[in-house]
Design a protein around this motif. Structure first.
Motif, PDB file in Angstrom:
ATOM      1  N   VAL A   1      34.555  27.720  60.399  1.00  0.00           N
ATOM      2  CA  VAL A   1      34.345  26.401  59.791  1.00  0.00           C
ATOM      3  C   VAL A   1      35.580  25.549  60.054  1.00  0.00           C
ATOM      4  CG1 VAL A   1      33.849  25.143  57.663  1.00  0.00           C
ATOM      5  CG2 VAL A   1      33.006  27.479  57.941  1.00  0.00           C
ATOM      6  N   LYS A   2      35.362  24.312  60.477  1.00  0.00           N
ATOM      7  CA  LYS A   2      36.482  23.398  60.724  1.00  0.00           C
ATOM      8  C   LYS A   2      36.814  22.659  59.434  1.00  0.00           C
ATOM      9  CE  LYS A   2      37.236  22.613  65.457  1.00  0.00           C
ATOM     10  NZ  LYS A   2      38.527  23.229  65.534  1.00  0.00           N
TER      11      LYS A   2
ATOM     12  N   VAL B   1      38.661  28.086  59.710  1.00  0.00           N
ATOM     13  CA  VAL B   1      38.547  29.073  58.634  1.00  0.00           C
ATOM     14  C   VAL B   1      37.498  30.078  59.102  1.00  0.00           C
ATOM     15  CG1 VAL B   1      37.814  29.458  56.247  1.00  0.00           C
ATOM     16  CG2 VAL B   1      39.120  27.415  56.840  1.00  0.00           C
ATOM     17  N   ARG B   2      37.802  31.350  59.004  1.00  0.00           N
ATOM     18  CA  ARG B   2      36.823  32.364  59.407  1.00  0.00           C
ATOM     19  C   ARG B   2      36.014  32.816  58.193  1.00  0.00           C
ATOM     20  NH1 ARG B   2      37.987  33.537  64.600  1.00  0.00           N
ATOM     21  NH2 ARG B   2      40.170  33.805  65.178  1.00  0.00           N
TER      22      ARG B   2
ATOM     23  N   LEU C   1      28.916  26.795  54.100  1.00  0.00           N
ATOM     24  CA  LEU C   1      28.672  25.511  53.433  1.00  0.00           C
ATOM     25  C   LEU C   1      29.627  25.328  52.259  1.00  0.00           C
ATOM     26  CD1 LEU C   1      24.744  25.412  53.424  1.00  0.00           C
ATOM     27  CD2 LEU C   1      26.291  23.980  54.780  1.00  0.00           C
ATOM     28  N   ALA C   2      29.839  26.414  51.513  1.00  0.00           N
ATOM     29  CA  ALA C   2      30.752  26.333  50.361  1.00  0.00           C
ATOM     30  C   ALA C   2      32.166  26.019  50.822  1.00  0.00           C
ATOM     31  CB  ALA C   2      30.718  27.651  49.580  1.00  0.00           C
ATOM     32  N   VAL C   3      32.596  26.637  51.927  1.00  0.00           N
ATOM     33  CA  VAL C   3      33.937  26.368  52.458  1.00  0.00           C
ATOM     34  C   VAL C   3      34.022  24.901  52.870  1.00  0.00           C
ATOM     35  CG1 VAL C   3      35.506  26.828  54.400  1.00  0.00           C
ATOM     36  CG2 VAL C   3      34.382  28.738  53.223  1.00  0.00           C
TER      37      VAL C   3
ATOM     38  N   GLY D   1      37.568  21.076  52.198  1.00  0.00           N
ATOM     39  CA  GLY D   1      37.858  19.909  53.044  1.00  0.00           C
ATOM     40  C   GLY D   1      37.321  20.018  54.456  1.00  0.00           C
ATOM     41  N   GLY D   2      36.042  20.333  54.599  1.00  0.00           N
ATOM     42  CA  GLY D   2      35.437  20.429  55.926  1.00  0.00           C
ATOM     43  C   GLY D   2      35.518  19.122  56.686  1.00  0.00           C
TER      44      GLY D   2
END
Ligand SMILES: CC(=O)N[C@H]1[C@@H](OP(=O)(O)O)O[C@H](CO)[C@@H](O)[C@@H]1O
Ligand SMILES: [Mg+2]
Length: 543
Positions: free
Chosen positions: A455-456, A505-506, A526-528, A533-534
């Motif tokens: 996730v970016k 983020v992995r 999705l939560a990350v 701060g996606g």
């Protein structure tokens, strides 16, 4: 220090404006065209480290499994281990210093680390097969030379070979002869001794297909083949004669895509393996009769080696403690099997070989593997002495035989770092000795279906973790959401952590079915994205 010379060479290896790099999990790694100044400066730093430790220091130019356009560099400490953490900070500081400050930074490091500048320095250098590596290793040599260090350039070597060479240099040959030939001799002798009387000629069982990631592993295996018994028939693919390094092949590709590499035809039930670009990782796999792909990852390699060593130890009858070290990425089934069936203690550390290596040093025999296939076995000095003594003096024939086998394992495994060639030879020896097919090995336990996603986010450091990275402490509330999501599935587990090598983020998830593992991984992503701060479009369901 010749101030004028340092100034002159520093300007020849100028730092691009505004570029900031960090000595990360595996040294510096980025696009090759950004690395010239870093190489030169790591040459300088290696000289200081060598003077301080009064030992030979290694500098390896490689970016391992990264794309061919990338490159990287890491320093190797006296016993072949990763650079000490305080020196990683010096490395970052020096790499990011402005040109006019280089002298001051070198002086500061020398002062803080009490480096005796009069001391001699010796650096050994190696590089992988990337087109950029030769020129970059010349820049390392410039840095070494300008500070008056001696060097030996071993040229094209695998990363673990350079670790081996450093260790040999600093133990006066006790660990082995400090030449590539010495490496081949040491490993092949141990392999031949270990497998004596096991190989039958014409035994097609022993054929192994190797995907060399179009990298250095192919070159070095070709050099080594004449030292190995003919019965071990190695068939090399992606050997670098064509194809791009790591492109759609190699251990990292196979592990992350869970499919065979390009450039190798995997016939049903054939035993295959993949190295990564600098040959410090190995992954096995095969296709079954129905054409279904089976991955045998670092966890299963650790299990095979552990059960073999445990058996030999019980025959020897010595009370030597085995410990296994894994990371959060280890498949839950492997941990359960090791703890509950094999009854060996499993310990967890943060991701990154240096953490696993460090923990494994606490045991008589420490076995560590990352799920991605990087790992080795460490024997404490006391355990090694005991085993060598029993191999020589034990009067009970069965016990002595087991001790001799353990002694050969000590010599076969590269104890400085994970090594695809050395790991492969140990695995092949164990399979031959036990008469195990690749399917039987695979059937030791069944992996839980799993999924890894990226996730970016704007700043991945907003995620802080604890408990060997298995729980997120910040951002507040994220762990609670993950806990709730995990509860929805059976045999499930999930965690998130900031990568140490990529700006992402992995996310990792496992569950009772692939669909559930995919769903859980997606929901956690999705939560990350929401809580950490996606940036960009946000996670899409791709599976
Ligand atoms: C999940 C994963 O495979 N992470 C890899 C990767 O680290 P990250 O910090 O996850 O980017 O690169 C490391 C260096 O090669 C390796 O040690 C590690 O296992
Ligand atoms: Mg590697």
């Amino acid at each position: 220090m010749d101030v004028d010379a340092v100034n002159k060479f520093s300007s020849l290896h100028a730092k691009p404006n505004g570029l900031i790099l960090q000595y990360g999990t595996a040294g510096f790694r980025t696009k090759a065209y950004h690395l010239d100044h870093v190489m030169y400066r790591m040459g300088l730093l290696a000289v200081l480290r060598s003077k301080q430790t009064k030992s030979t220091i290694g500098v390896m130019v490689t970016a391992s499994h990264n794309p061919e356009e990338d490159n990287g560099v890491k320093l190797i400490d006296p016993l072949g281990e990763m650079l000490a953490p305080s020196w990683e900070e010096h490395a970052t500081h020096l790499a990011n210093a402005e040109e006019q400050d280089i002298q001051a930074v070198l002086a500061e490091i020398s002062h803080r680390e009490a480096v005796n500048l009069q001391q001699k320095a010796m650096i050994v250098i190696g590089r992988d097969t990337r087109p950029s590596s030769e020129k970059l290793s010349q820049s390392v040599i410039d840095g070494v030379s300008v500070l008056g260090g001696q060097y030996h350039d071993y040229g094209l070597v695998t990363t673990p070979q350079l670790h081996y060479l450093v260790c040999c240099q600093n133990t006066n040959g006790q660990y082995g002869k400090a030449t590539i030939e010495g490496y081949y001799q040491k490993l092949s002798k141990a392999f031949v001794e270990l497998t004596k009387q096991t190989f039958r000629s014409g035994d097609e069982y022993r054929a192994l297909k190797i995907d060399c990631a179009s990298g250095i592993g192919a070159l070095k295996l070709k050099e080594m083949e004449c030292y190995l018994p003919r019965e071990l028939s190695l068939h090399l693919f992606n050997d670098g004669t064509k194809g791009k390094l790591n492109h759609l092949c190699g251990a990292d590709f196979v592990k992350s895509h869970q499919k065979p590499p390009l450039g190798i035809e995997v016939k049903p039930n054939e035993r295959c393996c993949s190295f990564d670009g600098d040959a410090d990782r190995i992954i096995y796999y095969y296709n079954d009769a129905d054409g279904r792909f089976h991955l045998i990852d670092g966890d299963k390699i650790a299990t095979l080696i552990s059960s073999f060593l445990k058996e030999l130890l019980s025959e020897v009858g010595e009370n030597l403690k085995i410990g296994i070290v894994q990371t959060a990425y280890a498949n839950g089934s492997s941990t359960r099997y090791l703890e509950e069936v094999m009854k060996v203690p499993v310990h967890f550390t943060k991701t990154g070989v240096k953490h696993l290596h460090h923990k494994a040093q606490e045991f008589d025999i420490g076995i560590y593997f990352e799920a991605n296939g990087h790992g080795t076995v460490l024997f404490s000095k006391a355990a090694e002495m005991k085993i060598r003594q029993l191999a020589k003096e034990e009067t009970d024939g069965k016990k002595r035989k087991a001790a001799v086998m353990l002694e050969n394992v000590i010599d076969l495994i590269n104890q400085t770092v994970g090594d695809a060639i050395s790991d492969m030879l140990l695995i092949e020896a164990i399979l031959a000795l036990k008469g195990l097919s690749v399917q039987q090995w695979d059937a030791i336990y069944t992996d839980l279906p799993n999924r890894q996603l990226k996730v970016k986010v704007a700043d991945r450091q907003v995620i802080d973790t604890t408990d060997a990275e298995r729980r997120a402490v910040t951002p507040l509330g994220l762990q609670e959401v993950i806990d709730d999501l995990v509860k929805k599935y059976r045999f499930s587990r999930a965690f998130v952590r900031p990568s140490g090598t990529e700006d992402v983020v992995r996310v990792y998830a496992e569950a009772d079915s692939q669909e559930n593992a995919d769903n859980l991984a997606h929901e956690v992503s999705l939560a990350v994205f929401q809580l950490a701060g996606g940036v960009g479009e946000g996670p899409k369901r791709v599976f």
